[in-house]
Design a protein around this motif. Structure first.
Motif, PDB file in Angstrom:
ATOM      1  N   LEU A   1       0.860  -1.177   0.000  1.00  0.00           N
ATOM      2  CA  LEU A   1       0.000   0.000   0.000  1.00  0.00           C
ATOM      3  C   LEU A   1       0.897   1.228   0.000  1.00  0.00           C
ATOM      4  CD1 LEU A   1      -2.768   1.404   0.343  1.00  0.00           C
ATOM      5  CD2 LEU A   1      -2.445   1.168   2.802  1.00  0.00           C
ATOM      6  N   ARG A   2       0.673   2.123  -0.944  1.00  0.00           N
ATOM      7  CA  ARG A   2       1.468   3.347  -1.006  1.00  0.00           C
ATOM      8  C   ARG A   2       0.638   4.530  -0.528  1.00  0.00           C
ATOM      9  NH1 ARG A   2       3.079   7.031  -6.100  1.00  0.00           N
ATOM     10  NH2 ARG A   2       4.444   8.472  -4.993  1.00  0.00           N
ATOM     11  N   CYS A   3       1.218   5.293   0.356  1.00  0.00           N
ATOM     12  CA  CYS A   3       0.704   6.610   0.696  1.00  0.00           C
ATOM     13  C   CYS A   3       1.740   7.599   0.176  1.00  0.00           C
ATOM     14  CB  CYS A   3       0.507   6.769   2.203  1.00  0.00           C
ATOM     15  SG  CYS A   3      -0.895   5.812   2.836  1.00  0.00           S
ATOM     16  N   GLU A   4       1.272   8.636  -0.506  1.00  0.00           N
ATOM     17  CA  GLU A   4       2.181   9.566  -1.164  1.00  0.00           C
ATOM     18  C   GLU A   4       2.723  10.651  -0.249  1.00  0.00           C
ATOM     19  OE1 GLU A   4       0.416  11.052  -4.747  1.00  0.00           O
ATOM     20  OE2 GLU A   4      -0.167   9.038  -5.384  1.00  0.00           O
ATOM     21  N   ASP A   5       2.137  10.788   0.930  1.00  0.00           N
ATOM     22  CA  ASP A   5       2.636  11.799   1.870  1.00  0.00           C
ATOM     23  C   ASP A   5       2.235  11.413   3.287  1.00  0.00           C
ATOM     24  OD1 ASP A   5      -0.073  12.730   2.349  1.00  0.00           O
ATOM     25  OD2 ASP A   5       0.093  14.007   0.581  1.00  0.00           O
ATOM     26  N   GLY A   6       2.752  12.186   4.230  1.00  0.00           N
ATOM     27  CA  GLY A   6       2.497  11.898   5.632  1.00  0.00           C
ATOM     28  C   GLY A   6       1.047  12.030   6.029  1.00  0.00           C
ATOM     29  N   ASP A   7       0.347  13.005   5.460  1.00  0.00           N
ATOM     30  CA  ASP A   7      -1.064  13.188   5.802  1.00  0.00           C
ATOM     31  C   ASP A   7      -1.888  11.976   5.389  1.00  0.00           C
ATOM     32  OD1 ASP A   7      -0.750  15.780   6.935  1.00  0.00           O
ATOM     33  OD2 ASP A   7      -0.657  16.625   4.916  1.00  0.00           O
ATOM     34  N   GLN A   8      -1.646  11.473   4.197  1.00  0.00           N
ATOM     35  CA  GLN A   8      -2.373  10.305   3.714  1.00  0.00           C
ATOM     36  C   GLN A   8      -2.047   9.077   4.579  1.00  0.00           C
ATOM     37  OE1 GLN A   8      -1.329   8.701  -0.211  1.00  0.00           O
ATOM     38  NE2 GLN A   8      -3.488   8.882  -0.776  1.00  0.00           N
ATOM     39  N   ALA A   9      -0.790   8.934   4.974  1.00  0.00           N
ATOM     40  CA  ALA A   9      -0.395   7.814   5.828  1.00  0.00           C
ATOM     41  C   ALA A   9      -1.107   7.873   7.176  1.00  0.00           C
ATOM     42  CB  ALA A   9       1.122   7.816   6.035  1.00  0.00           C
ATOM     43  N   LEU A  10      -1.160   9.054   7.770  1.00  0.00           N
ATOM     44  CA  LEU A  10      -1.840   9.183   9.068  1.00  0.00           C
ATOM     45  C   LEU A  10      -3.335   8.947   8.926  1.00  0.00           C
ATOM     46  CD1 LEU A  10       0.113  12.183  10.602  1.00  0.00           C
ATOM     47  CD2 LEU A  10       0.222   9.768  11.286  1.00  0.00           C
ATOM     48  N   GLU A  11      -3.910   9.398   7.822  1.00  0.00           N
ATOM     49  CA  GLU A  11      -5.340   9.170   7.587  1.00  0.00           C
ATOM     50  C   GLU A  11      -5.638   7.674   7.560  1.00  0.00           C
ATOM     51  OE1 GLU A  11      -8.702   9.895   4.130  1.00  0.00           O
ATOM     52  OE2 GLU A  11      -6.823  11.012   4.016  1.00  0.00           O
ATOM     53  N   TYR A  12      -4.801   6.914   6.845  1.00  0.00           N
ATOM     54  CA  TYR A  12      -4.993   5.468   6.799  1.00  0.00           C
ATOM     55  C   TYR A  12      -4.756   4.831   8.174  1.00  0.00           C
ATOM     56  CZ  TYR A  12      -3.416   0.629   6.367  1.00  0.00           C
ATOM     57  OH  TYR A  12      -3.195  -0.706   6.576  1.00  0.00           O
ATOM     58  N   LEU A  13      -3.619   5.128   8.791  1.00  0.00           N
ATOM     59  CA  LEU A  13      -3.254   4.453  10.032  1.00  0.00           C
ATOM     60  C   LEU A  13      -4.183   4.796  11.191  1.00  0.00           C
ATOM     61  CD1 LEU A  13       0.577   4.811   9.633  1.00  0.00           C
ATOM     62  CD2 LEU A  13      -0.691   2.649   9.688  1.00  0.00           C
ATOM     63  N   GLN A  14      -4.614   6.029  11.265  1.00  0.00           N
ATOM     64  CA  GLN A  14      -5.486   6.420  12.376  1.00  0.00           C
ATOM     65  C   GLN A  14      -6.953   6.085  12.105  1.00  0.00           C
ATOM     66  OE1 GLN A  14      -4.107  10.547  12.604  1.00  0.00           O
ATOM     67  NE2 GLN A  14      -3.124  10.058  14.551  1.00  0.00           N
ATOM     68  N   GLY A  15      -7.293   5.767  10.865  1.00  0.00           N
ATOM     69  CA  GLY A  15      -8.680   5.465  10.547  1.00  0.00           C
ATOM     70  C   GLY A  15      -8.843   4.216   9.715  1.00  0.00           C
ATOM     71  N   TYR A  16      -7.909   3.243   9.881  1.00  0.00           N
ATOM     72  CA  TYR A  16      -7.954   2.046   9.034  1.00  0.00           C
ATOM     73  C   TYR A  16      -9.307   1.351   9.153  1.00  0.00           C
ATOM     74  CZ  TYR A  16      -7.241  -1.026  13.060  1.00  0.00           C
ATOM     75  OH  TYR A  16      -7.393  -1.697  14.245  1.00  0.00           O
TER      76      TYR A  16
END
Length: 148
Positions: free
Chosen positions: A36-51
């Motif tokens: 799974l690729r997240c292109e930036d930190g905001d997208q990564a946090l969105e996924y990880l905090q709201g998986y």
């Protein structure tokens, strides 16, 4: 094959070229896990905090996170700090994967809770070897927590 080994690998990388090379190296070593690729930190946090809450995102947390440091917006240091302070996310292994060889960057990442720090190689053969070692160690050798 264990369920853990099929958890996604989260790659937080803004460079299409770096992600493409990394994906090719993972495929060469027959990584069975989805990437799974997240292109930036905001997208990564969105996924990880709201998986599990957004359509299209995996329903489980990743086996580990491969995190670039220098990205526009929320950079890798900020993502690392948030992950390691969150009780639900702090035990996910975070491997920094950066072009920076600056000792201050390396020290800061370990201080923030990074589990490993790898420099991105320029040579593709070296990238393949680092990828092989990543898969071997983090998915086949170490015992990872059962999260999500």
């Amino acid at each position: 094959m264990s369920a853990l080994s099929l958890k996604p690998i989260l790659v937080v990388e803004d460079s299409v070229e770096d992600f493409t090379a990394l994906g090719r190296a993972f495929r060469k070593h027959a990584l069975p896990n989805p990437i799974l690729r997240c292109e930036d930190g905001d997208q990564a946090l969105e996924y990880l905090q709201g998986y599990g809450k957004r359509p299209g995102w995996p329903q489980q947390l990743p086996a580990f996170v491969l995190l670039d440091l220098n990205m526009p917006g929320t950079d890798g240091r900020a993502v690392l700090a948030v992950l390691k302070q969150d009780p639900q996310l702090q035990s996910i292994p975070v491997i920094i994967f950066s072009t920076s060889t600056n000792s201050r960057d390396i020290e800061e990442c370990y201080r923030l809770g990074a589990n490993s720090y790898l420099t991105k190689p320029i040579d593709y053969a070296v990238l393949e070897e680092k990828t092989r070692l990543l898969v071997s160690y983090w998915l086949n050798t170490s015992e990872l927590p059962l999260l999500g």
